[in-house]
Write an enzyme that holds these catalytic residues in place. Structure first.
Site, PDB file in Angstrom:
ATOM      1  N   ASN A  86      13.596 -16.517  -8.592  1.00  0.00           N
ATOM      2  CA  ASN A  86      13.943 -15.843  -9.843  1.00  0.00           C
ATOM      3  C   ASN A  86      14.312 -16.906 -10.872  1.00  0.00           C
ATOM      4  OD1 ASN A  86      13.669 -13.230  -8.710  1.00  0.00           O
ATOM      5  ND2 ASN A  86      15.694 -13.418  -7.788  1.00  0.00           N
ATOM      6  N   GLN A  93      17.449 -13.880 -12.498  1.00  0.00           N
ATOM      7  CA  GLN A  93      18.248 -14.901 -11.808  1.00  0.00           C
ATOM      8  C   GLN A  93      19.742 -14.649 -12.026  1.00  0.00           C
ATOM      9  OE1 GLN A  93      17.292 -18.914 -12.988  1.00  0.00           O
ATOM     10  NE2 GLN A  93      18.566 -19.837 -11.397  1.00  0.00           N
ATOM     11  N   HIS A  99      16.855 -21.980  -6.568  1.00  0.00           N
ATOM     12  CA  HIS A  99      16.803 -21.658  -5.143  1.00  0.00           C
ATOM     13  C   HIS A  99      15.550 -20.867  -4.841  1.00  0.00           C
ATOM     14  CE1 HIS A  99      19.180 -18.603  -7.309  1.00  0.00           C
ATOM     15  NE2 HIS A  99      18.664 -17.716  -6.474  1.00  0.00           N
ATOM     16  N   HIS A 101      14.284 -18.059  -2.337  1.00  0.00           N
ATOM     17  CA  HIS A 101      14.629 -17.071  -1.317  1.00  0.00           C
ATOM     18  C   HIS A 101      13.510 -17.056  -0.281  1.00  0.00           C
ATOM     19  CE1 HIS A 101      17.744 -14.732  -3.660  1.00  0.00           C
ATOM     20  NE2 HIS A 101      17.083 -15.242  -4.677  1.00  0.00           N
TER      21      HIS A 101
END
Ligand code: 5GP
Ligand code: ZN
Length: 115
Positions: A86, A93, A99, A101
Site C-alpha cells: 500500500n 497505507q 512494507h 505484506h
C-alpha cells in the site's frame, strides 16, 4: 526516524513475532492478520513508502521481492501467496515505513471485486 513504529520494531524497541532478519531487512507477523499467514517484510532503512524509493534502492527492493517468495514458501505457502504494497494515503497505507505484506493460507478472494 525516532517515532516511526516500524523503525522501532526494527531496532527491537517494540516486540514483534519475527519471521526473518538480516542486516538490511526484517520480516515479522502482522499484529492484525487478514489470513492464516500474514507477515510483513520491511527494509531497516526508513523509507516512508514505495513512492520515496529511487534507483539507489533498486537492489534492496529486488532482494526484498525474492526474499518475500522464499519466506512465503518457508511459512508453508507452497501453493502461492499474495503480496501487497500500500502506497500513500491514496493506496490505503497506514504505517508510513515501506512494507510488503505477504498473505496466504485459507481462502484468498480476488483482490478487487468487479460487479
Ligand atoms: P498498511 O495499511 O500501512 O499497508 O499496513 C500496516 C499494517 O501494519 C497493518 O496490517 C497493521 O495490522 C500492521 N501493524 C500496525 N502496527 C503494528 C505493530 O505494532 N506490530 C505489528 N506486528 N503489526 C502492526
Ligand atoms: Zn521507519
Amino acid at each position: 526516524m525516532t517515532d516511526c513504529i516500524f523503525c522501532k520494531i526494527a531496532r527491537g524497541e517494540i516486540p514483534c513475532r519475527k519471521v526473518y532478519e538480516d542486516d538490511e531487512v526484517l520480516a515479522f507477523h502482522d499484529i492484525n492478520p487478514v489470513a492464516p499467514v500474514h507477515f510483513m517484510l520491511i527494509p531497516k532503512l526508513h523509507l516512508a513508502s514505495l513512492a520515496e524509493a529511487d534507483a539507489t534502492h533498486a537492489a534492496l527492493l529486488g532482494r526484498m521481492l525474492l526474499l518475500a517468495s522464499r519466506l512465503a514458501k518457508e511459512q508453508g505457502l507452497e501453493n502461492g501467496f499474495r503480496t501487497v504494497i500500500n502506497t500513500g494515503s491514496g493506496g490505503g497505507q497506514e504505517v508510513f515505513h515501506l512494507h510488503i505484506h505477504i498473505i496466504g493460507g485459507g481462502n484468498i478472494p480476488p483482490m478487487v471485486r468487479r460487479s
